[in-house]
Write an enzyme that holds these catalytic residues in place. Structure first.
Site, PDB file in Angstrom:
ATOM      1  N   LYS A  89       0.834  -1.201   0.000  1.00 44.58           N
ATOM      2  CA  LYS A  89       0.000   0.000   0.000  1.00 44.58           C
ATOM      3  C   LYS A  89       0.872   1.255   0.000  1.00 44.58           C
ATOM      4  CE  LYS A  89      -3.757   2.004   2.815  1.00 44.58           C
ATOM      5  NZ  LYS A  89      -4.584   1.780   4.023  1.00 44.58           N
ATOM      6  N   SER A 164      -9.380   2.559   3.149  1.00 45.36           N
ATOM      7  CA  SER A 164      -8.372   3.223   2.344  1.00 45.36           C
ATOM      8  C   SER A 164      -7.478   2.259   1.569  1.00 45.36           C
ATOM      9  CB  SER A 164      -7.505   4.109   3.237  1.00 45.36           C
ATOM     10  OG  SER A 164      -6.791   3.344   4.188  1.00 45.36           O
ATOM     11  N   SER A 188     -10.111   0.152   7.259  1.00 50.99           N
ATOM     12  CA  SER A 188      -9.489   0.318   5.944  1.00 50.99           C
ATOM     13  C   SER A 188      -8.974  -0.964   5.307  1.00 50.99           C
ATOM     14  CB  SER A 188      -8.331   1.328   6.036  1.00 50.99           C
ATOM     15  OG  SER A 188      -8.833   2.621   6.220  1.00 50.99           O
TER      16      SER A 188
END
Length: 470
Positions: A89, A164, A188
């Site tokens: 990520k 996210s 997330s």
């Protein structure tokens, strides 16, 4: 579709087994993944950066490492995922790469080192293919930053993949990689896992060392795995937590690796079933029905399931704490932030640390008091299907955040308590959206969460295939 392509769509642990046996090369597997990324990423935007040449060199190095181990009869000493592709990520630092945090605030932040999470992934033998999309600073449950097109749901491209860690959920669901790293500060990992129909685990607070070296005993966020099966997530957690690579974090070490514990049927557990959200947001009927079906399967497996309304709470109680967390991002430039992020950061700079600590303590105590002596909690992961791409584009910052916050109704409370939680895919809606349920365990009992997740996976075996290619 070639045999290597089919293996790419399978389990990461099976890929690792075939690599160790010499029946597959890391370069073949990496090349297949890069080909699939090149084909599908322009439409989905799971990846924000692809390390093509670098990944191929890394795969060749893994092939040499495996060959040496095979010649010496030392295959069992190889890292557990030696040669398996994954990705990171874009809130995390990968050496030799930019980290943009989904924001125009950081156009040139280049890292010469890996952060603690990425270092563990390398120790686990993974080949890192690139960086995965995130919402700006990880603030929203959709991944639509200004710096690239929105990350789309592989099942329904007109809708969000979540956030996210939207790039992580999308990449795994689309078959680009079998496992991915993500992080979770209010849902997330679990929200995009639910939207994309894959398995996503937020470990117990402290199970995985904080990526940036922050003291993590009171942090809301932690890193965790995305996978298409629970066994892969358990093995990846062993790597991320340092259990299978010799560097466990400060939580009590489990009696065995999670990859082994997940295969052991759990004892009879007390399960608290909650189908109404703390803030009163209504749950879509199909998501409610799926949660009740999961509860029935757990009861059929011998667990004690008892329905209980969650303690009431509002987003207004949580907002100052979340604002304070976002305001701690160093170097954030208000003038270039998206409206929701700007509002959070600007307001958060006015929240004193002492106030944030008091809010954290009070809300965490409330969650633990509600959980009581239950071993597990079962809820919907989200209240319904994902929002359409751009659903909140016309709203101001506060309105956009409040519209988004409903998707964390069931997840954020367990970031406060630090309990492990996972989203388990259990079916598809009549309109073709994946449905997930959330399994939450007592603090440190990641093993119970994984084992019960595996029971649900076996009960709903076709819930998480790879999304069809577009």
């Amino acid at each position: 579709m070639s045999s290597v392509d089919l293996l790419l769509l399978g389990a990461a642990t099976e890929q690792a087994r075939l690599l160790r046996r010499g029946e597959l090369s890391a370069l073949e597997l990496t090349a297949a993944a890069l080909t699939r990324i090149a084909r599908d990423n322009p439409r989905l935007w799971a990846f924000v950066e692809v390390h093509d040449a670098r990944a191929r060199r890394a795969a060749q190095a893994k092939d040499r490492e495996i060959a040496r181990a095979r010649r010496r009869g030392e295959v069992d000493a190889l890292p557990p995922f030696c040669g398996v592709p994954t990705a990171v990520k874009d809130l995390n630092f990968v050496r030799g790469s930019r980290t943009r945090f989904g924001s125009r605030s950081f156009p040139r932040l280049w890292s010469p080192v890996d952060d603690k999470t990425v270092a563990q992934l390398r120790r686990g033998g993974f080949v890192i293919l690139g960086k995965l999309a995130t919402s700006e600073f990880g603030a929203l449950p959709v991944t639509e930053p200004d710096i690239h097109p929105p990350t789309r749901n592989p099942w329904q491209p007109g809708y969000s993949a979540g956030g996210s860690s939207g790039g992580s959920g999308c990449a795994v669901a689309a078959g680009m990689i079998a496992v991915a790293q993500g992080s979770d500060g209010a849902g997330s990992i679990r929200i995009p896992a639910a939207f994309c129909g894959v398995y996503g685990l937020k470990p117990s607070r402290g199970r995985v060392a904080n990526a940036y070296g922050q003291p993590d005993r009171t942090l809301l966020y932690t890193c965790g795995p995305f996978a298409r099966c629970v066994d892969d997530a358990a093995a990846m957690l062993d790597v991320m937590a340092g259990i299978s690579v010799g560097q466990p974090h400060w939580l009590p070490r489990p009696p065995a690796r999670f990859a082994e514990l997940v295969r052991q049927p759990p004892k009879r557990l007390r399960v608290k079933l909650a189908t109404s959200s703390p803030d009163g947001t209504p749950v879509h009927p199909e998501w409610l029905a799926a949660t009740l079906a999961a509860a029935q399967r757990l009861a059929d497996a011998g667990h004690e399931v008892e329905a209980s309304a969650m303690s009431p709470g509002s987003v207004d109680e949580f907002i100052p704490l979340y604002q304070h967390m976002l305001a701690s991002v160093p170097g954030a430039r208000l003038e270039v932030l998206q409206p929701a992020t700007r509002w959070l950061v600007e307001q958060g700079r006015g929240v004193p640390p002492g106030q944030a600590r008091r809010i954290f303590s009070a809300l965490s105590h409330r969650v633990h008091a509600w959980v009581g002596d239950a071993d597990l909690v079962l809820t919907p992961t989200v209240v319904g299907p994902p929002p359409a791409i751009g659903a909140w584009a016309s709203l101001d910052g506060e309105a956009a955040f409040r519209a988004a916050a409903v998707y964390g109704s069931f997840t954020a409370v367990f970031n406060l308590s630090g309990q492990p939680g996972a989203s388990v895919p259990v079916g598809m809606s009549s309109e073709g959206f994946p449905i997930g349920v959330q399994v939450v365990g007592r603090e440190t009992r990641d093993d119970w969460v994984l084992a019960v997740s595996r029971q649900l996976e076996e009960a709903f075996p076709m819930a998480s295939p790879v999304a069809p290619s577009m």
